[in-house]
Design an enzyme around this catalytic site. Sequence first.
Site, PDB file in Angstrom:
ATOM      1  N   CYS A   1      64.384  46.922   3.452  1.00 54.86           N
ATOM      2  CA  CYS A   1      64.555  48.317   3.149  1.00 54.86           C
ATOM      3  C   CYS A   1      65.883  48.740   4.198  1.00 54.86           C
ATOM      4  O   CYS A   1      66.054  48.031   5.167  1.00 54.86           O
ATOM      5  CB  CYS A   1      63.504  49.257   3.306  1.00 54.86           C
TER       6      CYS A   1
ATOM      7  N   ARG B   1      70.730  46.843   1.322  1.00 55.67           N
ATOM      8  CA  ARG B   1      69.461  46.222   1.984  1.00 55.67           C
ATOM      9  C   ARG B   1      68.228  46.591   0.902  1.00 55.67           C
ATOM     10  O   ARG B   1      67.056  45.703   1.309  1.00 55.67           O
ATOM     11  CB  ARG B   1      68.961  47.073   3.180  1.00 55.67           C
TER      12      ARG B   1
ATOM     13  N   TRP C   1      63.370  48.595  -0.751  1.00 53.01           N
ATOM     14  CA  TRP C   1      63.008  47.434  -1.701  1.00 53.01           C
ATOM     15  C   TRP C   1      61.773  47.322  -1.663  1.00 53.01           C
ATOM     16  O   TRP C   1      60.775  46.854  -0.687  1.00 53.01           O
ATOM     17  CB  TRP C   1      63.628  46.237  -0.828  1.00 53.01           C
TER      18      TRP C   1
ATOM     19  N   ASN D   1      60.612  50.064   7.457  1.00 54.05           N
ATOM     20  CA  ASN D   1      60.965  48.765   6.702  1.00 54.05           C
ATOM     21  C   ASN D   1      60.069  47.591   7.401  1.00 54.05           C
ATOM     22  O   ASN D   1      60.079  47.248   8.533  1.00 54.05           O
ATOM     23  CB  ASN D   1      62.471  48.628   7.256  1.00 54.05           C
ATOM     24  N   GLY D   2      59.494  46.864   6.487  1.00 53.11           N
ATOM     25  CA  GLY D   2      58.516  45.650   6.882  1.00 53.11           C
ATOM     26  C   GLY D   2      57.209  46.041   5.988  1.00 53.11           C
ATOM     27  O   GLY D   2      57.074  46.545   4.958  1.00 53.11           O
TER      28      GLY D   2
ATOM     29  N   GLU E   1      74.716  25.876  -5.065  1.00 54.58           N
ATOM     30  CA  GLU E   1      75.169  27.177  -4.620  1.00 54.58           C
ATOM     31  C   GLU E   1      75.801  27.927  -5.928  1.00 54.58           C
ATOM     32  O   GLU E   1      75.700  28.931  -6.025  1.00 54.58           O
ATOM     33  CB  GLU E   1      75.971  27.150  -3.423  1.00 54.58           C
TER      34      GLU E   1
ATOM     35  N   LYS F   1      74.753  31.528  -7.216  1.00 58.49           N
ATOM     36  CA  LYS F   1      75.176  32.870  -7.339  1.00 58.49           C
ATOM     37  C   LYS F   1      75.441  33.183  -8.985  1.00 58.49           C
ATOM     38  O   LYS F   1      75.298  34.646  -9.110  1.00 58.49           O
ATOM     39  CB  LYS F   1      76.999  32.132  -7.290  1.00 58.49           C
TER      40      LYS F   1
ATOM     41  N   GLU G   1      71.883  34.933  -9.427  1.00 59.96           N
ATOM     42  CA  GLU G   1      71.762  36.267  -8.594  1.00 59.96           C
ATOM     43  C   GLU G   1      72.447  37.288  -9.302  1.00 59.96           C
ATOM     44  O   GLU G   1      71.691  38.571  -9.122  1.00 59.96           O
ATOM     45  CB  GLU G   1      72.531  36.133  -7.388  1.00 59.96           C
TER      46      GLU G   1
ATOM     47  N   HIS H   1      67.180  12.091 -15.595  1.00 58.62           N
ATOM     48  CA  HIS H   1      65.594  11.831 -15.472  1.00 58.62           C
ATOM     49  C   HIS H   1      64.845  13.296 -15.790  1.00 58.62           C
ATOM     50  O   HIS H   1      63.670  13.478 -15.309  1.00 58.62           O
ATOM     51  CB  HIS H   1      65.166  11.507 -13.698  1.00 58.62           C
TER      52      HIS H   1
ATOM     53  N   LYS I   1      70.069  42.397   0.801  1.00 55.43           N
ATOM     54  CA  LYS I   1      70.995  41.319   1.528  1.00 55.43           C
ATOM     55  C   LYS I   1      70.341  40.693   2.604  1.00 55.43           C
ATOM     56  O   LYS I   1      70.614  39.478   2.907  1.00 55.43           O
ATOM     57  CB  LYS I   1      72.000  42.368   1.893  1.00 55.43           C
TER      58      LYS I   1
HETATM   59  C1  AGP Z   1      72.598  34.607  -1.254  1.00 60.69           C
HETATM   60  O1  AGP Z   1      73.541  34.923  -1.756  1.00 60.69           O
HETATM   61  C2  AGP Z   1      71.277  35.508  -1.022  1.00 60.69           C
HETATM   62  N1  AGP Z   1      71.698  36.718  -0.718  1.00 60.69           N
HETATM   63  C3  AGP Z   1      70.463  34.838  -0.349  1.00 60.69           C
HETATM   64  O2  AGP Z   1      69.905  33.713  -0.825  1.00 60.69           O
HETATM   65  C4  AGP Z   1      70.541  34.578   1.297  1.00 60.69           C
HETATM   66  O3  AGP Z   1      71.492  33.578   1.486  1.00 60.69           O
HETATM   67  C5  AGP Z   1      69.378  34.360   2.034  1.00 60.69           C
HETATM   68  O4  AGP Z   1      68.607  35.520   1.962  1.00 60.69           O
HETATM   69  C6  AGP Z   1      69.608  34.083   3.464  1.00 60.69           C
HETATM   70  O5  AGP Z   1      70.266  35.069   4.035  1.00 60.69           O
HETATM   71  P1  AGP Z   1      70.555  34.858   5.639  1.00 60.69           P
HETATM   72  O6  AGP Z   1      71.665  33.758   5.579  1.00 60.69           O
HETATM   73  O7  AGP Z   1      71.135  36.270   5.916  1.00 60.69           O
HETATM   74  O8  AGP Z   1      69.336  34.273   6.319  1.00 60.69           O
END
Ligand code: AGP
Length: 610
Positions: free
Chosen positions: A2, A27, A74, A100-101, A483, A487, A490, A506, A605
């Site tokens: 959050c 966030r 969040w 937040n938490g 990766e 992307k 996500e 496999h 994020k």
């Molecule tokens: C990647 O696009 C994501 N936002 C997520 O997987 C991110 O890489 C992961 O949460 C790690 O974040 P950080 O590098 O800030 O620790």
Amino acid sequence: MCGIVGYIGSKEATPILVEGLKRLEYRGYDSAGVAVLTNGKITIEKQAGKIGGLEKHIVNRDLSGKSGIAHTRWATHGHPTQTNAHPHADCTGTLALIHNGIIENFGAIKTELIANGHNFITDTDTEALVHLIEEYYNNGHDLEAAVRAALSQVEGTYGIAVISSTEPDTLIAARRGSPLVVGVGENEFVVASDVSAIISHTKDVTYLEDNEVAIIKRNKLTIKTIDNLEVDKKVEKIAFDLEKIEKGGYDHFMLKEIMEQPQTIRDAMRGRLLEDEGTARLGGIQHEIDSLIYAPQMLFSACGTSWHAALIGEYMIEEFVRTPVEVEYASEFRYRDPVIERGSVMFVISQSGETADTLAALREGRRKGAKVLGICNVVGSTIARESDAGVYLHAGPEIGVASTKAFTSQVTVLSLLTLLLGRMRNMGASKGVRIVKEMEALPEKVSSILENQGTIKAIAREYHQSQNFLYLGRGYNFPVALEGALKLKEISYIHAEGYPAAEMKHGPIALIDENMPVVFIATKDSTYEKIISNIEEVKARSGRIIAIATEGDTEIKKLADHVIYVPQTLEFLTPILTIIPLQLLAYYIAILRGCDVDQPRNLAKSVTVE
Ligand code: AGP
């Protein structure tokens, strides 16, 4: 997770709080709310959905007042509804709190307080905390003491801010596990989850550590521990300017950050490449070089995109430094009781520097005797502050939830580390000089890929309605396949998997038919012939082939349905080039599917809870 923001000072609080929420929206963005002290009482307004909805909702409401708190959520406990949105109030509306938490023992606290007559109206864990503070507040504690007493009973993580209608000149904030920063302005204070909500008011900030409480009066800031000990805190300067967190004319932060990569890769290398000696210098870990070069083992721990960068780092270090490397998912590492040899060095890699699992892995690694070094982007972040030493990416703020520029900067920094240690092992000067030259040429090569987006856009148009994608790569480009798939998942919500190309036989090969787009990272390197065979195997089953290939490779055109070319570079540096088209492909597919690329559903994020 959050985003929380609080203001106390001489200006109208609401516009400052709403602007702060917008800066923190990356966030968490499933519901939002604000509480302002208006004419001696607390007015709370909240809405499910994005901050834009809250803004419309409060237009004609009286939220005048010079102190308040606000939150963008969040959800962890309780659906993202108006009722469950923060701020939460106590039974009488005297107190308001944002959090937040996760309050892990909220169930026990709630049961006890209901027995004491408290009335709960939400499904959240957070509401238990405001009622617990109320309990102490009603038993003669002032706001500061009530908050400290309540927090000493809490298990879990928090970044909180609290106001009271009976102490209108006070705002209390506290942290354990979740980030919290206090901006120190001219007769005003802004407290927030990160500096992006503070920078337009002041560049002077102080970072709260775990179990610290900020007692903020209109013109005085006091920091204490939860046990009432005053802490002398230094005020630091925010290292970037406001325009760094603006879109700069782009439609989305993600596209802006993709297009920034020639510069951010240059910034990651600035002052760190020594051409004459054919090596690199990383000032932040220079004093740890001995423990690095004689380490019997290295560990890389991270999450998500940062974990993919760590995998590439493993390949590099083992090839050029010959030190064994373990790459660990931070969330697994923290609970699996890992074996760590004496003298081991552990790198924790995190863009935000606040990811809860990575922070816990850092602490577990240290507990088990490893030297812990950080590779982070956010200056002053918790992981950066808690590491023994580290390297900053200097990529500037990354706002788009899907990480892009941080990934290429992480791989660039890992390449610098490899060059630095490799030259101290068996790598000769001429090879070192060659690597320095190749690294210096990377930004231009990335620019040339970014200038040729036509093919990528056409491929996106052809496949944006696909339901599945497979990404395949070998060696250094296996993590790039992971990766690329991440992307796409996500931001477009298409199911996509990354795999080592040889692993396809496999199992995943069963998925291949004329509806399955398969992205191959097939640059001209030591495994080229092998990956061509894998392409043949997919072609034989009518799979649609999209190949990322090296400029000048005309052969692959005969096999693949689509080819995106990238310039030639050294094999271990290819991930910095081959990921670029995959970032753009995901972006354009998501745009064509009408997805919100900067704030994809269900994501945040910085993942500051477990
Ligand atoms: C990647 O696009 C994501 N936002 C997520 O997987 C991110 O890489 C992961 O949460 C790690 O974040 P950080 O590098 O800030 O620790």
